[in-house]
Write a protein that holds these residues in place. Structure first.
Motif, PDB file in Angstrom:
ATOM      1  N   PHE A  51      29.979  57.452  47.974  1.00 48.24           N
ATOM      2  CA  PHE A  51      31.193  56.676  48.198  1.00 48.24           C
ATOM      3  C   PHE A  51      30.875  55.444  49.029  1.00 48.24           C
ATOM      4  O   PHE A  51      31.296  54.320  48.719  1.00 48.24           O
ATOM      5  CB  PHE A  51      32.250  57.511  48.932  1.00 48.24           C
ATOM      6  N   VAL A  55      31.302  51.390  48.114  1.00 47.94           N
ATOM      7  CA  VAL A  55      32.066  50.469  48.952  1.00 47.94           C
ATOM      8  C   VAL A  55      31.195  49.316  49.411  1.00 47.94           C
ATOM      9  O   VAL A  55      31.623  48.157  49.450  1.00 47.94           O
ATOM     10  CB  VAL A  55      32.644  51.215  50.179  1.00 47.94           C
ATOM     11  N   LEU A  58      30.966  46.794  46.687  1.00 53.98           N
ATOM     12  CA  LEU A  58      32.207  46.035  46.547  1.00 53.98           C
ATOM     13  C   LEU A  58      32.346  44.993  47.655  1.00 53.98           C
ATOM     14  O   LEU A  58      32.669  43.832  47.398  1.00 53.98           O
ATOM     15  CB  LEU A  58      33.409  46.987  46.592  1.00 53.98           C
ATOM     16  N   GLU A  59      32.089  45.428  48.883  1.00 57.59           N
ATOM     17  CA  GLU A  59      32.249  44.511  49.997  1.00 57.59           C
ATOM     18  C   GLU A  59      31.201  43.404  49.971  1.00 57.59           C
ATOM     19  O   GLU A  59      31.496  42.242  50.249  1.00 57.59           O
ATOM     20  CB  GLU A  59      32.155  45.272  51.331  1.00 57.59           C
ATOM     21  N   PHE A  62      32.155  40.841  47.487  1.00 62.19           N
ATOM     22  CA  PHE A  62      33.240  39.994  47.989  1.00 62.19           C
ATOM     23  C   PHE A  62      32.686  38.904  48.897  1.00 62.19           C
ATOM     24  O   PHE A  62      33.034  37.717  48.771  1.00 62.19           O
ATOM     25  CB  PHE A  62      34.240  40.878  48.744  1.00 62.19           C
TER      26      PHE A  62
ATOM     27  N   VAL C 247      35.640  59.018  54.642  1.00 64.04           N
ATOM     28  CA  VAL C 247      34.731  58.314  53.751  1.00 64.04           C
ATOM     29  C   VAL C 247      35.318  58.224  52.347  1.00 64.04           C
ATOM     30  O   VAL C 247      35.268  57.189  51.686  1.00 64.04           O
ATOM     31  CB  VAL C 247      33.351  59.020  53.713  1.00 64.04           C
ATOM     32  N   TRP C 251      36.645  54.824  50.188  1.00 68.68           N
ATOM     33  CA  TRP C 251      36.262  54.483  48.829  1.00 68.68           C
ATOM     34  C   TRP C 251      37.490  54.196  47.985  1.00 68.68           C
ATOM     35  O   TRP C 251      37.564  53.188  47.274  1.00 68.68           O
ATOM     36  CB  TRP C 251      35.459  55.659  48.247  1.00 68.68           C
ATOM     37  N   SER C 254      39.153  50.952  48.963  1.00 77.10           N
ATOM     38  CA  SER C 254      38.381  49.793  48.518  1.00 77.10           C
ATOM     39  C   SER C 254      38.590  49.551  47.036  1.00 77.10           C
ATOM     40  O   SER C 254      38.777  48.409  46.593  1.00 77.10           O
ATOM     41  CB  SER C 254      36.885  50.005  48.794  1.00 77.10           C
ATOM     42  N   GLU C 258      40.317  46.320  45.405  1.00 75.50           N
ATOM     43  CA  GLU C 258      39.549  45.552  44.427  1.00 75.50           C
ATOM     44  C   GLU C 258      40.400  45.304  43.190  1.00 75.50           C
ATOM     45  O   GLU C 258      40.463  44.189  42.679  1.00 75.50           O
ATOM     46  CB  GLU C 258      38.280  46.339  44.051  1.00 75.50           C
TER      47      GLU C 258
END
Lengths: 247, 253, 265
Positions: A51, A55, A58-59, A62, C247, C251, C254, C258
């Motif tokens: 997970f 993330v 994704l970050e 960005f 956690v 996820w 996010s 997104e």
């Protein structure tokens, strides 16, 4: 007076570490602790790190888009971040919550039910029997877990890049190679080793501080978790600074 | 099964258990309990550890509900009441726990005020007077502003009693009041239970495995064994009972 | 409540988990039922918020400072590749606000506040204090659980702001000491990297994380059984479960953000 707790802790740590090298070497206890720390935590830690890896992708994407308008290099950065930081720290903090808290609770309960006194009566050194195996198991275990789970996280990164950034696995590997190499994996393992070393020391210390009753057991377990977490973060900073300076 | 004898023509029972059954999982704690309790008496429920004595007591304040059977308090059936319907009952039936169960974050004064403020909505001078009166009854007025963790076990027990009797209940339930106390404190507590009962004219139900205390202050003794009432009667009647198990219980006295 | 499940012989693990989840949802609904009369609980809630915030300030300050420094170091290595070191302040701060800030706060709070709450409530349960509350005419959920629940969520917001600032301070210090980057340079690019959306995301994450933490720690604490052993076991349970759930929630949030961003761009 203020430094008293630190002295108590360091003398405790010194005794425990000395007991690691004192025979009899209780390898069966060692393996039992290893199983608890690594085998039983493996699924959860892998899942959580996956997970976290997603993330991170994704970050990073960005922010990359913000900085240079292009996210082709995201896998590289993300991989480095995972190997050098996230892998070790997230694994360590998860182990603190699962195994570390359990260690504190176990020792606190053994203390208030006088099992520690019983051990002393039989002539067994409590630190050697209870703490030393945990230290060895934890250092090795968290190190291995860190490295293993980081690799899995990298695979997940590749998958995530494919899904969210439309990067084929080939491009991913290329970007990855540009920024990361095996040294970074060892960094992860090394950090894991150091973190794994401190977790039982701190958690067991608070276990032995328990002075009785349900309330105190809970309080000491909480304190063990909190202190371990903050020490791991501070250690991580020192290690990162050290490593970035040396390499 | 139920060998109750009334030594004097008493009024109708204030509390009645009728074929009460309670189990936790596969463990049947109460099999078939039928018991009457009469107003104003001090009744001891004796039994081995794990025989369901505390469980029986907790039914009376609604902390536990029976699997089957009925429980009556002054002709009101308690077995199917909801939680908030129990509040008026809890004003009249006070439970004193085995562990003092005092609220750690509140002072002794605030502990005693707790029930008064919430169940009886008292405040101001009325509240203060009642609290001081109750503290004086138990000789703990000087502990008013102390926190529970600074008190000895015996002192905590007295505060727990004060907290419960402040509400002027009609029935007092004591869960193992003398367990864990030294002989001197035991005598003090027994004296307290007896004098409170007489002074406030309450019915006292005491759960214990202390036969000695039972023979000292009880009007009636009931022996609970394997989830059922074995025998019941005055201390004199119990002493003369020929049942082997009963003889074993009273051997120590 | 839990006795109902023992009637089956050996219920499967999944069934037990689902049953517990159901029980937890009912518990949550009972708590949220009191949202209607917030005014009544004002004093209690403020007291909890104050207590929790004060209790956690030290740990948030320390961890924020050091995590900020770590981020500065790590990002600097990558920015050097692009000779864009001046962007370090902006990048690190943005990363903190969007991601690490909420995550770090939640991690630290799961120990300092989560485990602590479970310990407190669990102790009250096994020493019969919860039953005593019921016997004295009060609803434990109203008296004890609800103020703590709301208190944890509200305090988290204050702690987030505090944590972000200490993080920036930490990054600034590390940059000045190790990277020869002056504080002014560090702070200069921060506005460029901040937008409303990042801040909203941050607040949303903190809300979700602290909600989960409050829920888990109060539920597990309230349903403790078995004396000191039970309390110890449940504190461990809360620590482990809350980290994993955070956690996972990180996820999910996010992903959600997104998708929302994609929708708007």
């Amino acid at each position: 007076m203020m430094w008293q707790p630190f002295f108590t802790f360091f003398s405790f740590a010194k005794d425990c570490i000395a007991d690691i090298f004192r025979p009899p070497f209780r390898t069966n206890l060692l393996f039992k602790e290893m199983e608890l720390i690594t085998y039983q935590s493996l699924p959860i830690v892998t899942l959580c790190l996956s997970f976290a890896a997603t993330v991170t992708i994704l970050e990073s994407s960005f922010h990359m888009k913000m900085v240079i308008g292009d996210d082709a290099l995201v896998p590289g950065f993300a991989a480095v971040l995972i190997l050098r930081e996230i892998g070790a720290i997230v694994t360590a903090l998860l182990i603190v919550a699962r195994a570390g808290a359990a260690m504190t609770a176990e020792i606190a309960l053994k203390l208030i039910t006088e099992q520690i006194d019983a051990l002393k009566m039989i002539g067994i050194r409590p630190y050697q029997f209870l703490v030393a195996p945990k230290i060895v198991a934890s250092s090795l275990g968290v190190a291995m877990l860190s490295m293993l789970v980081s690799i899995v996280a990298l695979v997940v990164c590749g998958v995530a890049s494919h899904i969210y950034l439309d990067l084929s696995p080939g491009l991913f590997l290329a970007a990855f190679h540009r920024f990361a190499n095996f040294n970074d994996l060892f960094v992860s393992g090394f950090k894991g080793f150091i973190f794994g070393f401190t977790i039982p020391l701190i958690c067991c210390f608070f276990g032995f501080q328990c002075r009785g009753g349900a309330e105190h057991v809970g309080k000491m377990t909480t304190r063990g978790v909190v202190m371990s977490s903050i020490v791991i973060i501070i250690l991580d900073f020192l290690l990162s600074a050290l490593i970035s300076h040396l390499f | 099964m139920n060998n109750q004898k009334q030594t004097n023509p008493s009024p109708s029972p204030i509390i009645s258990f009728l074929q009460v059954r309670k189990s936790f999982g596969n463990n049947v704690v109460l099999k078939n309990v039928t018991l009457d309790i009469y107003p104003g008496e001090i009744i001891f429920i004796i039994g081995r550890s794990g025989s369901g004595k505390s469980v029986l007591l907790k039914h009376l304040v609604g902390l536990i509900r029976p699997d089957s059977g009925d429980i009556f308090f002054k002709a009101q059936n308690l077995s199917h009441l909801k939680e908030n319907e129990f509040f008026p009952i809890r004003q009249k039936v006070g439970l004193i726990f085995q562990q003092p169960a005092l609220f750690d974050s509140l002072t002794v004064y605030e502990n005693v005020a707790f029930g008064l403020q919430r169940l009886q909505k008292r405040s101001g001078k009325e509240l203060e007077d009642q609290i001081n009166k109750v503290l004086a009854t138990l000789a703990i007025s000087d502990l008013k502003n102390r926190k529970p963790n600074t008190l000895s076990f015996g002192q905590q027990k007295r505060v727990a009693i004060a907290r419960t009797i402040a509400l002027n209940p009609e029935v007092l339930l004591f869960d193992e009041p003398t367990t864990g106390l030294d002989p001197v404190a035991t005598t003090v507590v027994n004296g307290l239970i007896a004098s409170l009962s007489r002074k406030m004219k309450t019915t006292s139900v005491v759960v214990s495995h202390d036969m000695h205390s039972a023979f000292t202050i009880a009007d009636r003794i009931v022996i609970l064994h394997e989830g059922e009432v074995l025998v019941g009667g005055t201390p004199a009647e119990i002493k003369q009972c020929s049942h082997p198990l009963v003889q074993e219980f009273i051997k120590e006295v | 409540m839990s006795t109902r499940f023992y009637n089956d012989d050996n219920p499967s693990k999944i069934l037990l988990m689902l049953a517990n989840l159901g029980s937890a949802v009912i518990f949550l609904l009972k708590i949220l039922a009191h949202l209607g009369n917030l005014k009544l609980h004002q004093e209690d809630i403020f007291h909890q918020i104050w207590k929790i915030t004060l209790h956690s300030l030290g740990i948030i300050a320390l961890s924020g400072f050091f995590v900020g420094s770590i981020m500065a170091i790590q990002f600097s290595l990558q920015l050097k590749e692009f000779a864009a070191l001046s962007l370090l302040g902006g990048l690190a701060t943005s990363g903190t606000i969007r991601e690490l800030g909420p995550l770090l706060i939640a991690f630290m709070l799961s120990g300092r506040v989560g485990a602590y709450t479970t310990s407190e409530l669990g102790t009250m349960k096994v020493t019969d204090q919860i039953d005593a509350i019921r016997c004295l005419g009060a609803d434990p959920i109203k008296e004890i659980i609800f103020p703590r629940f709301i208190g944890i969520i509200c305090a988290s917001f204050f702690l987030l702001i505090f944590g972000v600032f200490t993080s920036i301070f930490g990054g600034m210090t590390a940059a000045a000491l190790l990277l020869q980057l002056s504080p002014q340079e560090y702070l200069r690019e921060i506005p460029r990297f901040l937008n409303l959306y990042s801040i909203l995301l941050s607040l949303f994450k903190v809300f979700v994380f602290s909600f989960c933490l409050a829920w888990i720690s109060t539920y597990i604490g309230y349903h403790t059984e078995g004396g000191a052993l039970g309390v110890g076991k449940n504190v461990v349970k809360t620590a482990a479960l809350s980290l994993s759930v955070i956690v996972f929630a990180d996820w999910v949030t996010s992903l959600v953000s997104e998708s929302i961003q994609l929708l708007f761009s």
